[in-house]
Design a protein around this motif. Structure first.
Motif, short mmCIF file in Angstrom:
data_model
loop_
_atom_site.label_atom_id
_atom_site.label_comp_id
_atom_site.label_asym_id
_atom_site.label_seq_id
_atom_site.Cartn_x
_atom_site.Cartn_y
_atom_site.Cartn_z
N ARG A 112 49.51 -45.50 -29.03
CA ARG A 112 49.77 -44.46 -30.01
C ARG A 112 51.15 -44.68 -30.61
NH1 ARG A 112 50.47 -38.30 -28.05
NH2 ARG A 112 51.23 -37.35 -29.98
N MET A 123 42.66 -33.82 -33.48
CA MET A 123 43.41 -35.02 -33.08
C MET A 123 44.67 -34.63 -32.31
SD MET A 123 43.07 -37.30 -36.53
CE MET A 123 41.61 -37.11 -37.55
N HIS A 151 44.20 -43.10 -35.20
CA HIS A 151 43.08 -42.19 -34.99
C HIS A 151 41.84 -42.64 -35.77
CE1 HIS A 151 46.27 -39.31 -33.64
NE2 HIS A 151 45.35 -39.10 -32.73
#
Length: 529
Positions: free
Chosen positions: A273, A129, A176
């Motif tokens: 994000r 990630m 994520h």
């Protein structure tokens, strides 16, 4: 030396940041496969004998059962029947009960003590990630293994993507979670075989998008889940709760009180994000991708290449080093052919048995501790470990004109899968007066960084403050001063080791300290000389 995040954690028995230990796992797995093949061969041999016996007995019993009295009229047949039932079937029983697993199970038991733990698996998923974020790789690209500089293509299955999403979910990382559960669902919808069901994927995905404040999509995904499993109790409860929130939102809109729920969500399954603790995150990651270097053509003209003899150091007069300016201010230089391939291999050989999770010095206590923002393995080499260490130390002294007598030991670091060191200072700041107190040699005046490997992709050394990105090149070294001549810290030298995307990064470094260098690098007349 790093300040960065205040979050520290204990390292597990095996860190996946070192490729050397990962290669050991490759060989361990190869040995297990060989052991498994031997077990299969033994089982096949046993089954072949049993099958042959069964075929022979099938033919014989068909004959004997068709005329039992006639068959037993022959005394040899009567004897052989008694013998078979008393002896031969007992031997067959022993053959069937024969344990062929002992060798494989014994090997597996021995190897299991070196296997990665659940913590290691979580670390590996988080490393992927980290690479995904830093290098702006979408889950589709990651899943298909389309990475630059790779010799091998490796893809992620539906179950793998689900595992990534579940790891993120367990860490409270819903951003994520959504990315990887969406990818798992996409591959499942395309017909890929999987042990994980769509219901399981939708269960995580629907709740994760709700946590990202996308209420409408949470309802849509939950309804799809219920259409596949109408008896799913949690989904039913969630749907009623989501629909209740939607109704409140509708009423709020009618009253011109637009709900923040809708405003914060990005529609279409694409989400922003979330921000984190690192203020220069965007700049740092852009530099890691090779973007945003700010040097103008005019400044580039100030960069030169030259032969460096260490101010006519006798050791370098005959064989000076090739020196190249990487940046003008602060001045960063690269030296070529500093380490030979033989020296590099010897240093790595010496370092590998000592490698442990890399540490940073706690600014409050001065004690070395592991930190979440530094993911690598390192070891410290002393001159008595091998003549090559002393030789390399003296070479750095000749090149820099600084003494190694008060410098720290030669540190060797290995950055493997997703290995990084986020933006940090090498020197201690005024709010960290005790950082190097135990050493008694003052602050870190300069850094000499040796690159001991090439890196296929990623792994640059970047300086977010002024936009420099320096790429690893085996056998070269970079050098910069952390302090002005006045002893004041040069805050522009905050730097980072970017995550390794593809390959394995080996470096070694020497930190020179103030004590012993007072006359080798005299004070300047102003604070910033």
């Amino acid at each position: 030396m790093g300040k960065g995040s205040p979050l520290f954690y204990l390292c597990s028995k095996m860190s996946l940041s070192i490729v050397g230990q990962m290669t050991d796992l490759i060989y361990a797995e190869k040995d297990l496969v060989q052991s498994l093949k031997e077990y299969i061969q033994a089982e096949e041999s046993k089954l072949s004998k049993i099958k042959s016996w069964a075929e022979k007995m099938d033919a014989l019993t068909m004959k004997s059962a068709s005329d039992p009295e006639g068959y037993l009229a022959h005394p040899v047949n009567a004897y052989k029947l008694v013998k078979r039932l008393n002896t031969d079937w007992l031997e067959l029983e022993n053959l069937v009960l024969q344990d062929s697993t002992s060798g494989f199970i014994a090997n597996l038991t021995v190897q299991r003590q070196f296997f990665p733990t659940e913590e290691d698996e979580t670390g590996a998923a988080k490393a992927l990630m980290r690479l995904q974020d830093t290098y702006r790789l979408d889950p589709e690209t990651m899943s298909k293994g389309k990475l630059p500089g790779t010799k091998y293509r490796s893809s992620l299955t539906v179950d793998d993507c689900f595992g990534m999403g579940k790891t993120a979910y367990n860490e409270g990382d819903y951003y994520h979670t959504v990315l990887w559960m969406q990818q798992a669902l996409k591959q499942h919808d395309e017909g890929e075989d999987a042990t994980i069901t769509k219901v399981e994927i939708l269960d995580y995905l629907s709740y994760a998008v709700f946590q990202l404040s996308d209420l409408h999509r949470a309802v849509e995904l939950t309804r799809r889940l219920i259409s596949l499993d109408s008896a799913h109790e949690r989904a039913g409860n969630n749907l009623r709760y989501f629909e209740k929130l939607l109704e409140k939102e509708r009423v709020a809109k009618l009253l011109n009180k637009t709900s923040a729920i809708t405003e914060s969500a990005v529609q279409g399954g694409v989400y922003e994000r979330p921000a984190d603790y690192l203020p220069e995150r965007d700049t740092y990651e852009a530099l890691c991708r090779g973007e945003g270097v700010k040097m103008t053509p005019r400044r580039q003209k100030r960069l030169f290449c030259r032969y460096h003899d260490g101010n006519r150091n006798p050791h370098l007069l005959i064989a000076p080093f090739k020196e190249e300016d990487e940046w003008d201010s602060p001045h960063i230089v690269r030296y070529y052919d500093v380490l030979s391939d033989e020296e590099i291999e010897k240093i790595k050989e010496l370092a590998k048995p000592k490698l442990a999770r890399a540490t940073v010095r706690d600014p409050k206590t001065g004690v070395l501790t592991v930190a979440s923002y530094r993911v690598s393995k390192s070891s410290w080499l002393e001159e008595h470990d091998d003549p090559v260490v002393a030789r390399v130390n003296h070479r750095m002294q000749h090149i820099t004109g600084l003494t190694v007598k008060t410098a720290e030991l030669l540190q060797v670091a290995n950055y493997g899968m997703g290995g990084q060191y986020e933006p940090h200072f090498d020197f201690s700041r005024k709010d960290e007066p005790d950082a190097f107190k135990r050493l008694g040699t003052g602050n870190r005046v300069a850094t000499f960084l040796n690159y001991m490997s090439d890196v296929e992709a990623g792994g640059a050394t970047v300086f977010p403050d002024f936009g420099a990105a320096i790429w690893p090149q085996k056998g070269t070294a970079v050098f910069w001063y952390n302090l002005f001549r006045s002893g004041e810290g040069d805050y522009r030298t905050r730097h980072a080791a970017c995550p390794v995307l593809v390959g394995c990064k080996w470096v070694s470094n020497k930190w020179f300290h103030e004590r012993g260098n007072e006359f080798l690098r005299p004070c300047g007349s102003t604070e910033v000389d």
